[in-house]
Design an enzyme around this catalytic site. Structure first.
Site, PDB file in Angstrom:
ATOM      1  N   SER A 113      37.008 -29.337   0.120  1.00 33.28           N
ATOM      2  CA  SER A 113      35.612 -29.631  -0.185  1.00 33.28           C
ATOM      3  C   SER A 113      35.099 -30.917   0.451  1.00 33.28           C
ATOM      4  O   SER A 113      35.124 -31.063   1.655  1.00 33.28           O
ATOM      5  CB  SER A 113      35.456 -29.663  -1.689  1.00 33.28           C
ATOM      6  OG  SER A 113      34.120 -29.724  -2.023  1.00 33.28           O
ATOM      7  N   HIS A 114      34.672 -31.860  -0.362  1.00 25.95           N
ATOM      8  CA  HIS A 114      34.064 -33.093   0.132  1.00 25.95           C
ATOM      9  C   HIS A 114      35.106 -34.156   0.474  1.00 25.95           C
ATOM     10  O   HIS A 114      34.739 -35.233   0.922  1.00 25.95           O
ATOM     11  CB  HIS A 114      33.122 -33.635  -0.937  1.00 25.95           C
ATOM     12  CG  HIS A 114      33.822 -33.762  -2.254  1.00 25.95           C
ATOM     13  ND1 HIS A 114      34.167 -32.646  -2.990  1.00 25.95           N
ATOM     14  CD2 HIS A 114      34.306 -34.824  -2.912  1.00 25.95           C
ATOM     15  CE1 HIS A 114      34.817 -33.040  -4.063  1.00 25.95           C
ATOM     16  NE2 HIS A 114      34.926 -34.350  -4.049  1.00 25.95           N
ATOM     17  N   ASP A 277      28.201 -30.628   1.930  1.00 30.90           N
ATOM     18  CA  ASP A 277      29.538 -31.218   2.022  1.00 30.90           C
ATOM     19  C   ASP A 277      30.447 -30.413   2.948  1.00 30.90           C
ATOM     20  O   ASP A 277      30.002 -29.495   3.642  1.00 30.90           O
ATOM     21  CB  ASP A 277      30.165 -31.339   0.631  1.00 30.90           C
ATOM     22  CG  ASP A 277      30.481 -29.991   0.026  1.00 30.90           C
ATOM     23  OD1 ASP A 277      29.790 -29.013   0.384  1.00 30.90           O
ATOM     24  OD2 ASP A 277      31.428 -29.902  -0.781  1.00 30.90           O
ATOM     25  N   ASP A 279      32.606 -27.951   2.671  1.00 32.43           N
ATOM     26  CA  ASP A 279      32.643 -26.488   2.611  1.00 32.43           C
ATOM     27  C   ASP A 279      31.312 -25.863   2.238  1.00 32.43           C
ATOM     28  O   ASP A 279      31.240 -24.653   1.992  1.00 32.43           O
ATOM     29  CB  ASP A 279      33.741 -26.019   1.641  1.00 32.43           C
ATOM     30  CG  ASP A 279      33.507 -26.502   0.232  1.00 32.43           C
ATOM     31  OD1 ASP A 279      32.900 -27.573   0.056  1.00 32.43           O
ATOM     32  OD2 ASP A 279      33.938 -25.809  -0.715  1.00 32.43           O
ATOM     33  N   ASP A 281      29.222 -26.155  -0.380  1.00 29.54           N
ATOM     34  CA  ASP A 281      28.772 -25.758  -1.722  1.00 29.54           C
ATOM     35  C   ASP A 281      27.965 -26.845  -2.429  1.00 29.54           C
ATOM     36  O   ASP A 281      27.264 -26.572  -3.392  1.00 29.54           O
ATOM     37  CB  ASP A 281      29.932 -25.250  -2.599  1.00 29.54           C
ATOM     38  CG  ASP A 281      31.055 -26.245  -2.747  1.00 29.54           C
ATOM     39  OD1 ASP A 281      30.951 -27.354  -2.201  1.00 29.54           O
ATOM     40  OD2 ASP A 281      32.057 -25.900  -3.422  1.00 29.54           O
ATOM     41  N   ARG A 282      28.063 -28.090  -1.946  1.00 29.37           N
ATOM     42  CA  ARG A 282      27.305 -29.154  -2.601  1.00 29.37           C
ATOM     43  C   ARG A 282      26.004 -29.455  -1.846  1.00 29.37           C
ATOM     44  O   ARG A 282      25.876 -29.102  -0.671  1.00 29.37           O
ATOM     45  CB  ARG A 282      28.126 -30.435  -2.650  1.00 29.37           C
ATOM     46  CG  ARG A 282      29.361 -30.303  -3.497  1.00 29.37           C
ATOM     47  CD  ARG A 282      30.044 -31.638  -3.641  1.00 29.37           C
ATOM     48  NE  ARG A 282      31.184 -31.515  -4.534  1.00 29.37           N
ATOM     49  CZ  ARG A 282      31.719 -32.524  -5.201  1.00 29.37           C
ATOM     50  NH1 ARG A 282      31.207 -33.723  -5.064  1.00 29.37           N
ATOM     51  NH2 ARG A 282      32.745 -32.332  -5.993  1.00 29.37           N
ATOM     52  N   LYS A 376      28.854 -22.642  -6.283  1.00 33.87           N
ATOM     53  CA  LYS A 376      27.663 -23.440  -6.033  1.00 33.87           C
ATOM     54  C   LYS A 376      27.310 -23.303  -4.558  1.00 33.87           C
ATOM     55  O   LYS A 376      28.161 -22.914  -3.759  1.00 33.87           O
ATOM     56  CB  LYS A 376      27.866 -24.884  -6.449  1.00 33.87           C
ATOM     57  CG  LYS A 376      29.083 -25.577  -5.883  1.00 33.87           C
ATOM     58  CD  LYS A 376      29.264 -26.904  -6.595  1.00 33.87           C
ATOM     59  CE  LYS A 376      30.472 -27.651  -6.084  1.00 33.87           C
ATOM     60  NZ  LYS A 376      31.631 -27.496  -6.952  1.00 33.87           N
TER      61      LYS A 376
HETATM   62  C1  G16 Z   1      34.778 -32.577  -9.147  1.00 29.77           C
HETATM   63  C2  G16 Z   1      33.438 -32.554  -9.835  1.00 29.77           C
HETATM   64  C3  G16 Z   1      33.184 -31.180 -10.430  1.00 29.77           C
HETATM   65  C4  G16 Z   1      33.313 -30.108  -9.371  1.00 29.77           C
HETATM   66  C5  G16 Z   1      34.662 -30.256  -8.701  1.00 29.77           C
HETATM   67  C6  G16 Z   1      34.853 -29.304  -7.556  1.00 29.77           C
HETATM   68  O1  G16 Z   1      35.810 -32.355 -10.074  1.00 29.77           O
HETATM   69  O2  G16 Z   1      33.388 -33.525 -10.848  1.00 29.77           O
HETATM   70  O3  G16 Z   1      31.904 -31.164 -11.003  1.00 29.77           O
HETATM   71  O4  G16 Z   1      33.200 -28.842  -9.939  1.00 29.77           O
HETATM   72  O5  G16 Z   1      34.811 -31.562  -8.176  1.00 29.77           O
HETATM   73  O6  G16 Z   1      33.828 -29.464  -6.622  1.00 29.77           O
HETATM   74  P1  G16 Z   1      34.065 -29.106  -5.116  1.00 29.77           P
HETATM   75  O7  G16 Z   1      34.489 -27.686  -5.090  1.00 29.77           O
HETATM   76  O8  G16 Z   1      32.761 -29.364  -4.427  1.00 29.77           O
HETATM   77  O9  G16 Z   1      35.135 -30.054  -4.715  1.00 29.77           O
HETATM   78  P2  G16 Z   1      36.673 -33.525 -10.729  1.00 29.77           P
HETATM   79  O10 G16 Z   1      37.661 -32.823 -11.578  1.00 29.77           O
HETATM   80  O11 G16 Z   1      37.234 -34.321  -9.567  1.00 29.77           O
HETATM   81  O12 G16 Z   1      35.698 -34.361 -11.499  1.00 29.77           O
END
Ligand code: G16
Length: 543
Positions: A113-114, A277, A279, A281-282, A376
């Site tokens: 992801s990010h 981001d 991938d 989704d953000r 998302k």
């Molecule tokens: C973090 C965010 C969450 C999100 C998750 C995955 O998780 O706080 O809200 O759902 O990342 O997001 P992505 O797929 O964009 O990486 P955490 O557990 O690090 O707080």
């Protein structure tokens, strides 16, 4: 081509977190590490024989190698077919869409992801189920169990599949279909929104800029914003996906998307700015001189979605993760919508969307989406914003201020304390958990504590439960503090402190967020004894 049986032993720590398994790229590159996890996915889903899967990711370093391994393991496991995005690319929402559109048994998304990418950075593997959404806890639990007992895996000995050429080939007995990663997704977007109205707004002089942060959304944003909607060439910046995201941190927030923030705060700022981001989704939304907090963005989209064709009949309900501000609840209450509060992580929205209880969901961490996919969706949020602006004739700043006038403002920020020793972070949470019951009635930093608890969730659709999902402290006057540990980090622990306060006074709408939250921040430090446990007085990131 031979199928080889390889003996293996379990690796420690292959437990899927908030969003799949995320580790250092070097860890994933260790012999058998990726293979063990993939074999455990096959075990967790009851085997891959006869199944059709989708495969793709954000193109980060090691994705091309990992994709070949997964294809050979799918073929060895007897899979019927794998549909792969060209170059092993697929944004997370596009993968979700492809799983649903083709009616497959699920898919594997290669992304952290990010998080930054590269040999010294992060990699990740996530399994999504047939509804297109992240595997629920029950499935990730079975996968984790399999990682602890694995003794061997099967893999086909074969040459690499050419993933650059669109079309169908075979790998052993298995079919491999390489598809254009953008086209289906772009068509889906065009079916949801009033592209003619947005096109007209842009043709009338509306200027926008989108930062793809050298990550996967570049080709998607170019097709949608420049080709189909007529934004000037170059409106999409950093548009070519790179394995290390240009050395940057593909996280759409004011810190990592500084270039965009500067453009949006310049004299001649465009009318609209956005970023996505790694991938896709953000999302981050910025107006001229104004960053829109993701929690506000969710509330504003929920309140105005009916301006877009897909939501003309209403959004029925809205769900937010627990740490997300309560701005969306106010929209739900005033408009007779159902409202749900779920644990952090998109996987908890799946059942609510499948069951038709909600159509729009969101998280404070820059994630918003709807029932068109089960992830998302960054570009979806950008396009819904554009649709709302085109249909209302308002600018970003005007829309946000009008919203606050109608619903009040939930002032919001998240403070992250990164790289804390895991034992210390856990001790902080345990200590506070032990004191929760004594907090109500006490006054801290000039604010009285009204209530305090630990969040646990019972899914209203299937009755499954998730305990220990964050500590909540409610302050009089509408303030709230939430503390939890991240489930997506790869080094030590990250303590997330979510801070929120409420105002209905229009004179305070313009205040600086950190300043306005001063009392709540002080209360959080005192209540959680952050310095005592971690030695830190300041967060690393204020989002
Ligand atoms: C973090 C965010 C969450 C999100 C998750 C995955 O998780 O706080 O809200 O759902 O990342 O997001 P992505 O797929 O964009 O990486 P955490 O557990 O690090 O707080």
């Amino acid at each position: 081509m031979d199928i080889v049986d390889v003996e293996t032993t379990p690796f420690e720590g292959q437990k899927p977190g908030t969003s799949g398994l995320r580790k250092k790229t070097r860890t994933f590159m260790e012999p058998r590490y990726l293979e063990n996890f993939v074999a455990s996915i096959w075990s967790g889903i009851g085997g891959v024989a006869g199944k059709t899967l989708v495969l793709g990711g954000d193109g980060r370093y090691f994705s091309d190698r990992a994709a070949q391994v997964i294809l050979r393991m799918a073929a060895a496991g007897g899979a019927r077919k794998v549909i792969v995005g060209q170059g092993a690319l697929l944004s997370t929402p596009a993968a979700s869409h492809l799983i649903r559109k083709r009616g497959t048994d699920g898919g594997i998304i290669l992304s952290a992801s990010h998080n930054p990418g590269g040999p010294e950075e992060d990699f990740g593997v996530k399994f999504n189920t047939a509804n297109g959404g992240p595997a629920p806890e029950e499935v990730t639990g079975r996968i984790h169990e399999a990682t602890r007992t694995i003794e061997g895996y099967r893999i086909l000995e074969a040459q690499d599949v050419d993933l650059e050429r669109i079309g169908t080939t075979s790998l052993g007995e298995m079919e491999v279909e390489v598809v254009d990663p953008v086209a289906d997704y772009a068509d889906l977007m065009e079916s949801l929104f009033d592209f003619a109205a947005i096109r007209e707004m842009i043709a009338g002089g509306f200027r926008l800029t989108f930062d793809a942060m050298h990550a996967v959304t570049g080709p998607y944003a170019r097709e949608l914003l420049e080709t189909r909607l007529g934004a000037a060439e170059g409106s999409v910046r950093n548009a070519v996906p790179q394995p290390d995201f240009g050395g940057g941190h593909p996280d759409p927030n004011p810190i990592w998307a500084r270039e965009l923030m500067e453009a949006m705060h310049a004299e001649d700022a465009p009318d609209f700015g956005a970023a996505s981001d790694g991938d896709g989704d953000r999302n981050m939304i910025v107006g001229p001189g104004m960053y829109v907090a993701p929690s506000d963005s969710l509330a504003i989209l929920a309140a105005n979605a009916e301006l877009a064709p897909a939501y003309r009949d209403g959004v029925r309900g809205v769900a937010r993760s627990m740490p997300t501000s309560r701005a969306a609840d106010r929209v739900a209450e005033k408009n007779g919508l159902a409202a749900y509060e779920t644990p952090t992580g998109w996987k908890f929205f799946g059942n609510l969307l499948d069951d038709g209880r909600v159509r729009i969901c969101g998280e404070e961490s820059a994630g918003t989406g709807a029932d068109h996919v089960r992830e998302k969706d960054g570009l979806w949020a950008v396009l819904l914003w554009l649709n709302v602006l085109a249909a209302s004739g308002k600018g970003v700043v005007e829309l946000v201020h009008d919203h606050w006038r109608e619903y009040g403002r939930d002032i919001y920020s998240r403070h992250d304390f990164e790289g804390i020793e895991t034992a210390k972070a856990e001790a902080l949470i345990d200590d506070l958990r032990g004191r929760l019951a004594d907090l109500p009635g006490r006054e801290v930093a000039g604010r009285r504590i009204e209530a305090a608890d630990e969040f646990s969730y019972t899914d209203p659709v299937d009755g499954s439960t998730a305990a220990a999902q964050g500590l909540r402290i409610y302050l009089e006057g509408g303030g709230r503090i939430v503390l939890r540990l991240s489930g997506t980090g790869t080094t030590g622990a990250t303590l997330r402190v979510y801070l929120e306060d409420r105002t209905e006074d229009p004179d305070r709408f313009g205040v600086d967020t950190q300043e306005a939250l001063g009392e709540v921040i002080a209360a959080a430090h005192e209540i959680a004894r952050i310095e005592h446990h971690t030695g830190r007085t300041e967060p690393d990131v204020r989002a």
